[in-house]
Design an enzyme around this catalytic site. Structure first.
Site, PDB file in Angstrom:
ATOM      1  CG  HIS A 100      -8.785  -1.408  -6.048  1.00  0.00           C
ATOM      2  ND1 HIS A 100     -10.146  -1.285  -5.950  1.00  0.00           N
ATOM      3  CD2 HIS A 100      -8.304  -0.178  -6.320  1.00  0.00           C
ATOM      4  CE1 HIS A 100     -10.481  -0.024  -6.174  1.00  0.00           C
ATOM      5  NE2 HIS A 100      -9.389   0.676  -6.407  1.00  0.00           N
ATOM      6  CG  ASP A 104      -2.031   4.664  -6.440  1.00  0.00           C
ATOM      7  OD1 ASP A 104      -2.945   4.237  -5.717  1.00  0.00           O
ATOM      8  OD2 ASP A 104      -2.026   5.809  -6.936  1.00  0.00           O
TER       9      ASP A 104
END
Ligand code: SDX
Length: 433
Positions: free
Chosen positions: A304, A361
């Site tokens: 991320h 996700d």
């Protein structure tokens, strides 16, 4: 007392004011940099650049903190609903019971789309990806419902219209792609229950809405509702900065979210896990491929730009995946593979070096699968969740006196000046055309 950053460049020293946020984060205000030094900054992907001041969402990537209007997502996931959280993001405060009830009535009133819009769906190839359809249909809303953005009341009406109709448009894409009859919303169903009803109810087999799935869907959408200046939100703000209408701005955000590196990752994760399962691939070898710089493969659902620790949303989703699969008596081998991948990856020195942890996700697709949501609708589910955040951020950008038309600079690396060459004097092509 204002803090200053001192910069000496090209023999000149200037002082740039430092702006400080409510949680202590600091930014060097470079608005005078070019006029005082002739220099610009260079920051591909804007990883070190603040584009705005915002009161909506706070993230701490090192500590794994995420709060909407100051309220931790852990508390919202446990106690709130997606409609209530949407109200919080858009209006800045949690609604009173009366306001929440009024909002629910208005969402019901706005839940239909113009019947003529169904014709658009009929002309998309059946195999069209629903993200492309959703982006087109949100843009088309402007033609049927001119936005009423001149007043606060108009903004609230347009926000409610978008929030309510996005479910109808998304489920319509799914039903028509399968050649099924379109299901209309029911006035007696809540927001999330209505979505599941419109997705799965058929004239010959009534869909029983299970409370476990309604709760899981509320949590899923709450966790996706906003995430400060991520790629798609930055696109919504950027398009809105040109005074483009909210429908077209959000349609652009849907397109940005579609990418595999962003919202498309939830679909890519389940495709990756399915491939491992169906081909009996070694999890160790998959992790090794993700580390191989010569291999473009990335471990989808890991890493991320902001979180350098476990994504707090992934923690909650992981918990809900276990709960929902247990309650529904589902034994999904993809979950076992995901847990094995996580265990190997987070103990691997490459992943530790780059601070690569599961992101939102990684587990979300397994939860959506348990709800029977088809894989190609996963990113649509992300978009529906992110809609209140996009709406709130678009509006904040519109009324922020410090905001201007988004237009970054560049460092030019092309040809220096050169003359036009008449075609007959240009280098001959090697082969005859
Ligand atoms: C979302 O921004 C947001 O807030 C987004 C989001 C939201 O709610 O809006 O949180 C939603 O988009 C989550 C992210 C979903 N994407 C994925 O899961 C795709 C896989 N992850 C990556 O591609 C990557 O981690 C990003 C895109 C998410 C972040 O990438 P960055 O910050 O641009 O970092 P990078 O690509 O420069 O990677 C740094 C290094 C690189 O190695 P080097 O080239 O420097 O040697 O880490 C490596 C990368 O190769 N790396 C990975 C990796 N992610 C980064 N290596 C293997 N597998 C990965 N998943």
């Amino acid at each position: 007392m204002t803090e200053y950053a001192t910069l000496t460049v090209n023999g000149k020293t200037i002082e740039l004011p430092v702006t400080e946020g409510k949680e202590g984060e600091k930014g060097i205000d470079i608005r005078r940099l070019r006029q005082e030094t002739g220099y610009i900054t260079f920051d591909p992907g804007f990883a070190n650049t603040g584009s705005c001041k915002s009161t909506i969402t706070y993230m701490d990537g090192e500590k794994g903190i995420l709060r909407y209007r100051g309220i931790p997502i852990e508390e919202l996931a446990e106690h709130s609903s997606f409609v209530e959280t949407s109200y919080l993001l858009i209006n800045g405060e949690l609604p009173t019971r009366q306001k929440l009830n009024r909002t629910s009535v208005q969402l019901n009133d706005h839940s239909l789309i113009h019947e003529d819009m169904q014709n658009f769906y009929q002309n998309f190839p059946r195999a069209s990806h629903p993200m492309g359809i959703l982006s087109a249909m949100i843009n088309a809303l402007r033609s049927f419902y001119p936005e009423l953005m001149t007043t606060d009341e108009g903004y609230e009406q347009t926000a409610l219209r978008l929030l309510s109709k996005v479910r109808t448009m998304a489920t319509m894409a799914y039903k028509i792609s399968r050649g099924h009859k379109v299901e209309y919303p029911r006035p007696d169903y809540t927001y999330c229950a209505n979505f599941l009803h419109m997705m799965f109810n058929t004239p010959v087999k009534p869909y029983i809405v299970r409370k476990e799935l309604v709760k899981a869907l509320n949590v899923f959408w709450i966790l996706h509702a906003d995430h400060e200046q991520n790629c798609s939100t930055s696109v919504v703000r950027s398009v809105g900065s040109a005074r483009t209408n909210i429908y077209a701005s959000i349609s652009a955000g849907v397109s940005a979210l579609w990418g595999d590196l962003h919202g498309g990752a939830n679909q890519a994760v389940v495709q990756m896990l399915t491939e491992i399962y169906e081909q009996g691939l070694s999890v160790e070898k998959v992790v090794a491929r993700a580390k191989d710089k010569k291999d473009p493969f990335r471990l989808m659902g890991f890493g991320h730009r902001v979180y350098k620790t476990y994504d707090p949303r992934a923690k909650i989703l992981k918990k809900y995946v276990h709960e929902v699969l247990d309650k529904l008596n589902i034994d999904d081998p993809l979950l076992d593979i995901a847990l094995e991948l996580e265990e190997i990856a987070i103990n691997d020195e490459y992943f530790q070096k780059y601070n690569l942890y599961p992101n939102v996700d990684f587990y979300s697709g397994i939860l959506l699968k348990a709800m029977q949501i088809p894989t190609n609708m996963f990113t649509v589910m992300f978009a529906i969740g992110r809609l209140p955040g996009w709406i709130a951020q678009w509006r904040e950008n519109l009324i922020d006196p410090e905001q201007r038309l988004v237009r970054p600079r560049q460092i030019y690396t092309g040809y220096n000046h050169r003359p036009y060459i008449p075609i007959d004097e240009r280098v001959k092509d090697s082969e005859q055309w």
